[in-house]
Write an enzyme that holds these catalytic residues in place. Structure first.
Site, PDB file in Angstrom:
ATOM      1  N   ARG A 194      -2.427  10.104  11.267  1.00 20.90           N
ATOM      2  CA  ARG A 194      -3.117   9.010  11.555  1.00 20.90           C
ATOM      3  C   ARG A 194      -4.573   9.370  12.022  1.00 20.90           C
ATOM      4  NH1 ARG A 194      -1.440   3.499  12.145  1.00 20.90           N
ATOM      5  NH2 ARG A 194      -3.002   2.132  12.076  1.00 20.90           N
TER       6      ARG A 194
ATOM      7  N   ARG B 136      -3.812   9.170  16.622  1.00 20.21           N
ATOM      8  CA  ARG B 136      -2.798   8.044  17.105  1.00 20.21           C
ATOM      9  C   ARG B 136      -2.942   8.131  18.713  1.00 20.21           C
ATOM     10  NH1 ARG B 136       2.719   6.585  14.605  1.00 20.21           N
ATOM     11  NH2 ARG B 136       3.676   6.003  16.281  1.00 20.21           N
TER      12      ARG B 136
ATOM     13  N   GLU C 271      -5.483   7.858   7.175  1.00 19.32           N
ATOM     14  CA  GLU C 271      -4.563   8.815   7.178  1.00 19.32           C
ATOM     15  C   GLU C 271      -5.453   9.992   6.690  1.00 19.32           C
ATOM     16  OE1 GLU C 271      -1.480   7.892   8.469  1.00 19.32           O
ATOM     17  OE2 GLU C 271      -0.024   9.298   7.972  1.00 19.32           O
TER      18      GLU C 271
ATOM     19  N   GLU D 247       0.783  -1.278   0.013  1.00 16.46           N
ATOM     20  CA  GLU D 247      -0.077   0.018   0.147  1.00 16.46           C
ATOM     21  C   GLU D 247       0.898   1.399  -0.043  1.00 16.46           C
ATOM     22  OE1 GLU D 247      -3.739  -1.544   2.606  1.00 16.46           O
ATOM     23  OE2 GLU D 247      -2.302  -0.183   3.433  1.00 16.46           O
TER      24      GLU D 247
ATOM     25  N   LYS E  51       2.460   4.622   1.245  1.00 14.34           N
ATOM     26  CA  LYS E  51       2.410   5.178   2.910  1.00 14.34           C
ATOM     27  C   LYS E  51       2.501   6.640   2.525  1.00 14.34           C
ATOM     28  CE  LYS E  51       5.162   4.740   6.936  1.00 14.34           C
ATOM     29  NZ  LYS E  51       4.988   6.229   7.470  1.00 14.34           N
TER      30      LYS E  51
HETATM   31  N1  ATP Z   1      -1.127   2.472   4.096  1.00 20.03           N
HETATM   32  C1  ATP Z   1      -1.027   2.816   5.262  1.00 20.03           C
HETATM   33  N2  ATP Z   1      -0.930   1.719   6.184  1.00 20.03           N
HETATM   34  C2  ATP Z   1      -0.583   1.979   7.600  1.00 20.03           C
HETATM   35  N3  ATP Z   1      -0.078   2.983   8.014  1.00 20.03           N
HETATM   36  C3  ATP Z   1       0.206   4.120   6.995  1.00 20.03           C
HETATM   37  C4  ATP Z   1      -0.332   3.925   5.826  1.00 20.03           C
HETATM   38  N4  ATP Z   1       0.133   4.987   5.192  1.00 20.03           N
HETATM   39  C5  ATP Z   1       0.413   6.106   6.041  1.00 20.03           C
HETATM   40  N5  ATP Z   1       0.552   5.274   7.444  1.00 20.03           N
HETATM   41  C6  ATP Z   1       0.934   5.952   8.544  1.00 20.03           C
HETATM   42  O1  ATP Z   1       2.420   5.290   8.880  1.00 20.03           O
HETATM   43  C7  ATP Z   1       2.595   4.840  10.161  1.00 20.03           C
HETATM   44  C8  ATP Z   1       3.250   3.610  10.394  1.00 20.03           C
HETATM   45  O2  ATP Z   1       4.313   3.773  10.468  1.00 20.03           O
HETATM   46  P1  ATP Z   1       4.827   3.474  12.081  1.00 20.03           P
HETATM   47  O3  ATP Z   1       3.824   2.620  12.710  1.00 20.03           O
HETATM   48  O4  ATP Z   1       6.012   2.901  12.160  1.00 20.03           O
HETATM   49  O5  ATP Z   1       4.616   4.958  12.599  1.00 20.03           O
HETATM   50  P2  ATP Z   1       5.747   6.088  12.593  1.00 20.03           P
HETATM   51  O6  ATP Z   1       7.147   5.834  13.350  1.00 20.03           O
HETATM   52  O7  ATP Z   1       5.282   7.424  12.793  1.00 20.03           O
HETATM   53  O8  ATP Z   1       6.305   5.904  11.033  1.00 20.03           O
HETATM   54  P3  ATP Z   1       6.777   7.028  10.472  1.00 20.03           P
HETATM   55  O9  ATP Z   1       8.033   7.854  11.345  1.00 20.03           O
HETATM   56  O10 ATP Z   1       7.604   6.190   9.465  1.00 20.03           O
HETATM   57  O11 ATP Z   1       6.026   7.867   9.792  1.00 20.03           O
HETATM   58  C9  ATP Z   1       1.022   4.786  10.530  1.00 20.03           C
HETATM   59  O12 ATP Z   1       0.805   5.159  11.798  1.00 20.03           O
HETATM   60  C10 ATP Z   1       0.148   5.811   9.701  1.00 20.03           C
HETATM   61  O13 ATP Z   1       0.028   6.952  10.156  1.00 20.03           O
END
Ligand code: ATP
Length: 512
Positions: free
Chosen positions: A215, A230, A259, A208, A210
């Site tokens: 979130r 979140r 998101e 998917e 990103k």
């Molecule tokens: N298709 C998707 N599926 C899941 N999460 C997604 C997607 N697109 C964007 N996101 C975002 O990416 C985050 C997932 O990465 P992670 O859980 O590691 O959080 P993070 O540490 O905040 O990530 P990063 O610092 O890489 O943004 C999710 O919390 C969401 O906000």
């Protein structure tokens, strides 16, 4: 409960490495605790301060006060005093804080003084303690550990579950089921270094896009819509466009995960700062919504028509999502059968980056939704690697930055819950960031030594860097090359920061 009991258990838990012993100690503590003490006991054990910040410096704390001979302080009494301390403001506040701290310390025994100083300065945070506390709680109340863990996941906080369990026993867990209108912690992702690695690990999966937005969890019950972040903050009123969109969807009772992001006129994502600024603005929402409209992009469904979908495989949850939400509001994805389709996944990543997004999330098709966890079945792949580090101290700037806290001391988490400094940076900050951090860091200050202000390790900052190198100057034996600030991550707690261990494993060539 007396503070001395808590201080002693905390010391014993830290001193033993046997998990079963830690669990037994905590179970005993919980058996003796009043339900009302639990919201204090749990954060104190983990080294978190429910008040967040107190405005008490090391100067005040470091002044030795003769300890009391007998323990009389109660957990509730200490909490009330700290709440009072946090609220002191205005003229003479420094003196008033000193007086309150003096009052607290002189009522504390030697052991209690050490415990309180550790707590207030945030020196040791036992991030792993919450997991042990879940088991201790299960043991104390006769509930199944797995059931307690699931309830924590759904309630979003260990404290809520602990209070309910201690008051009403295992039957309380029934009340804590997934409910539309009560937010759950979102599932998070692990990292993979390439699409090939991710697809290799997961097999049949969805790749998917990103999106670099914010979130959101969207709940609808009839005509009532709620939107949560979140960290489970209710931001419904800040995003009126989400309410209208949700009311236009086919279902009447559902929880969706996705998101929100701002796109420009040509459909490319606007900068993260613009989206975050929009989601953060509480005043004059109408103007903000006109200037920076945001769109939701959903990727999961957690509940539909009061059916809890969390344990269903992703394929089935996604089918529910597709039934409710029309295509443009769903995340773009491609399905791959396994490693033989790696080319297809790589092309999808390339196309996603081309459209201006930050990477992809690769998701196992057969996996359940693990709320509140970094599930192994979601792997994010981003070409630009950043670290989430904790600000340990900051230095007063000079020249153009006089009067601003500028150079940040950055720390990664270590195995024992403390933080190891990895280096410093004053690069990448906007003027707005400088102003904001100066104010925020002063609130967290515990000690000022010349131009260095040491702070409670609370603020998480995302850092870009060019590499890791050996260094005898820093405690972990390594330092970051060309570190620069990308953004503050107020949505993350210090327990979620990156560890020295993961950093080292990402750079196998560098040996400290
Ligand atoms: N298709 C998707 N599926 C899941 N999460 C997604 C997607 N697109 C964007 N996101 C975002 O990416 C985050 C997932 O990465 P992670 O859980 O590691 O959080 P993070 O540490 O905040 O990530 P990063 O610092 O890489 O943004 C999710 O919390 C969401 O906000």
């Amino acid at each position: 409960m007396l503070l001395t009991r808590l201080a002693q258990v905390s010391q014993e838990v830290a001193a033993t490495s046997a998990r079963s012993r830690k669990v037994a100690l905590l179970a005993e503590l919980f058996r003796d605790a009043e339900a009302a003490d639990v919201p204090i006991v749990i954060p104190y054990l983990a080294g978190r301060l429910p008040q967040g910040r107190l405005g008490v410096g090391w100067k005040v704390l470091g002044r030795p006060v003769p300890p009391a001979a007998e323990p009389t302080l109660t957990v509730a009494g200490v909490d009330a005093l700290l709440t009072g301390l946090a609220q002191v403001s205005g003229a003479g506040s420094q003196a008033e804080r000193s007086r309150l701290v003096g009052e607290l310390m002189s009522a504390a025994t030697d052991r209690e003084q050490r415990f309180l100083i550790g707590l207030i300065t945030g020196e040791v945070r036992q991030g792993a303690l919450d997991a042990v506390a879940v088991e201790g709680l299960a043991k104390a109340t006769g509930a199944e550990a797995a059931a307690v863990r699931r309830a924590v996941m759904l309630a979003g906080s260990l404290q809520t579950v602990a209070e309910a369990l201690l008051a009403d026993g295992p039957a309380a867990l029934e009340r804590l089921r997934l409910t539309v209108g009560r937010p759950v912690l979102p599932m998070l992702a692990h990292s993979a270094s390439s699409v090939a690695e991710a697809v290799g690990k997961l097999g049949a999966c969805a790749v998917e896009e990103k999106l670099d937005g914010i979130r959101v969890q969207l709940h609808r019950v009839g005509d009532e819509v709620r939107v949560y972040t979140r960290t489970l903050d209710d931001i419904t009123d800040r995003l009126p466009e989400l309410t209208s969109l949700a009311l236009g969807l086919r279902g009447e009772r559902f929880i969706l995960d996705g998101e929100v992001i701002a796109f420009d006129a040509s459909g490319r994502p606007r900068s993260f700062q613009e989206t975050a600024g929009r989601v953060g603005s509480r005043t004059d929402v109408a103007t903000a919504a006109r200037e920076v409209p945001v769109s939701p992009v959903f990727f999961d469904a957690l509940s539909v028509d009061d059916r809890d979908l969390l344990d269903l495989p992703f394929t089935e949850r996604h089918a529910e999502l597709a039934r409710l939400v029309p295509e443009p509001m769903r995340v773009r994805r491609t399905l791959v059968d396994g490693p033989q389709d790696v080319r297809q996944a790589e092309e999808f990543l390339a196309a996603t980056l081309e459209r201006g997004h930050e990477g992809v999330v690769v998701k196992a098709l057969d996996a359940a939704y693990s709320a509140g966890r970094r599930g192994a079945s979601w792997l994010k792949v981003k070409p630009v690697h950043t670290l989430d580090l904790v600000v340990l101290a900051a230095e007063w700037g000079h020249g153009r930055r006089t009067g601003k806290l500028s150079n940040l001391h950055l720390g990664a988490r270590t195995a024992d819950g403390s933080f190891a400094m990895l280096g410093k940076t004053f690069k990448g900050m906007t003027d707005a960031m400088l102003t904001w951090q100066t104010e925020r860091l002063q609130e967290l200050a515990v000690e000022e030594n010349g131009y260095v202000v040491t702070v409670r390790p609370e603020l998480v900052v995302e850092i870009a860097y060019d590499g890791l190198q050996k260094s005898s100057r820093y405690p972990a034996g390594v330092t970051l090359r060309f570190a620069r600030v990308v953004r503050y991550r107020e949505d993350k707690r210090p327990e979620e920061a990156d560890t020295v261990e993961t950093l080292l494993s990402a750079h196998p060539g560098v040996k400290p």
